[in-house]
Design a protein around this motif. Sequence first.
Motif, PDB file in Angstrom:
ATOM      1  N   TYR A 220      -9.381  -5.787   2.310  1.00 57.51           N
ATOM      2  CA  TYR A 220      -9.395  -4.356   1.999  1.00 57.51           C
ATOM      3  C   TYR A 220      -9.133  -4.130   0.510  1.00 57.51           C
ATOM      4  CZ  TYR A 220      -7.936   0.494   1.777  1.00 57.51           C
ATOM      5  OH  TYR A 220      -7.816   1.806   1.431  1.00 57.51           O
TER       6      TYR A 220
ATOM      7  N   GLN B  88      -3.574  -1.379   9.211  1.00 56.23           N
ATOM      8  CA  GLN B  88      -2.296  -1.061   8.575  1.00 56.23           C
ATOM      9  C   GLN B  88      -1.195  -0.758   9.583  1.00 56.23           C
ATOM     10  OE1 GLN B  88      -2.832   1.989   5.640  1.00 56.23           O
ATOM     11  NE2 GLN B  88      -4.063   0.680   4.333  1.00 56.23           N
TER      12      GLN B  88
ATOM     13  N   ILE C  46      -8.643   1.470   7.832  1.00 55.16           N
ATOM     14  CA  ILE C  46      -7.183   1.370   7.711  1.00 55.16           C
ATOM     15  C   ILE C  46      -6.467   1.119   9.035  1.00 55.16           C
ATOM     16  CG2 ILE C  46      -7.085   2.726   5.597  1.00 55.16           C
ATOM     17  CD1 ILE C  46      -6.228   5.102   7.352  1.00 55.16           C
TER      18      ILE C  46
ATOM     19  N   ARG D 224      -0.084   4.489   0.962  1.00 54.87           N
ATOM     20  CA  ARG D 224      -1.218   3.829   1.599  1.00 54.87           C
ATOM     21  C   ARG D 224      -0.858   3.259   2.958  1.00 54.87           C
ATOM     22  NH1 ARG D 224      -4.837   4.359  -2.175  1.00 54.87           N
ATOM     23  NH2 ARG D 224      -4.500   3.793  -4.302  1.00 54.87           N
TER      24      ARG D 224
END
Length: 97
Positions: A67, A27, A24, A4
Amino acid sequence: MIERFSPRGILSAMYDDTVTGADIAWQEQALCAQTGADFFFPEPGSSVREAKRICGLCAIRPACLEYALRHDERFGVWGGLSEGERLELRRAARTAR
C-alpha cells in the motif's frame, strides 16, 4: 496529520476521495491500529526501532508495504520500512527495469 489507521468511515474526506474501502481493509487487522500512530510517525530524528519491532510481529506487513509503495507514502513507517528505506526500494526497482 491524517489518521491513516482510524476505523473505516472515520477517515478525512480528502483521504476518502483517493482511497477505496478495499484499499484500506487490511488496516483493521494491523497491529499498528492497536498501538497508535505515535510509534509510526515519530518526530524527525527520532528512533523508528519500536515501530519496526511492531511491524516485524504483524502478519499484515506485506499488505501495508505494498500500500505504501503504491500510494507513494512519504512519511512514517509502513510495512516495516522507514521513509528512506522505501525510497531506496523504489530507486532500486527503477534501476532494475
